[in-house]
Design a protein around this motif. Structure first.
Motif, PDB file in Angstrom:
ATOM      1  N   LYS A  62      17.028  79.701  45.853  1.00 59.14           N
ATOM      2  CA  LYS A  62      17.802  78.972  44.846  1.00 59.14           C
ATOM      3  C   LYS A  62      18.988  79.806  44.366  1.00 59.14           C
ATOM      4  O   LYS A  62      20.097  79.282  44.186  1.00 59.14           O
ATOM      5  N   GLU A  92      22.856  78.579  44.395  1.00 57.61           N
ATOM      6  CA  GLU A  92      23.484  78.157  43.137  1.00 57.61           C
ATOM      7  C   GLU A  92      24.100  79.278  42.309  1.00 57.61           C
ATOM      8  O   GLU A  92      25.003  79.028  41.532  1.00 57.61           O
ATOM      9  N   ALA A 120      18.316  80.745  37.772  1.00 56.02           N
ATOM     10  CA  ALA A 120      17.682  81.120  39.035  1.00 56.02           C
ATOM     11  C   ALA A 120      17.420  82.624  39.077  1.00 56.02           C
ATOM     12  O   ALA A 120      16.344  83.066  39.495  1.00 56.02           O
TER      13      ALA A 120
END
Length: 104
Positions: free
Chosen positions: A22, A26, A31
């Motif tokens: 993740k 992103e 995260a």
């Protein structure tokens, strides 16, 4: 109690691995935070479990849960291959972890 801590250590390792992917996609603070928290809790629980469990057994089970779980989560959330051979080998990893528990 140490076996339960070891299982949860493996589960938190899975969450840390999921957050690595993740984070690469992103680059959010959420995260990154979940990545650090997941691995941090995993290491703390592994450390607790190692107080009474043999290191080789505990490490094998911890990495087995993390490896099998990370692979399964990749299949579920990221569309990785669900080849039957992959599933058979994941089953072997989990079966080996259970076997180590039974003989310890």
């Amino acid at each position: 109690m140490n076996w339960i801590a070891l299982i949860f250590a493996g589960l938190f390792e899975m969450s840390g691995v999921l957050m690595i992917n993740k984070w690469h996609k992103e680059k959010t603070i959420t995260a990154l935070t979940l990545l650090v928290v997941g691995f941090g809790i995993s290491f703390l629980l592994l450390s607790y479990a190692l107080k009474t469990l043999p290191m080789g057994t505990a490490y094998a089970i911890w990495t087995g849960i993390g490896t099998a779980g990370g692979t399964l989560l990749g299949m579920i959330f990221y569309g990785e291959s669900r080849n039957r051979k992959r599933l058979v080998f994941i089953g072997l990893i989990l079966g080996s972890a259970v076997g180590l528990k039974l003989i310890s």
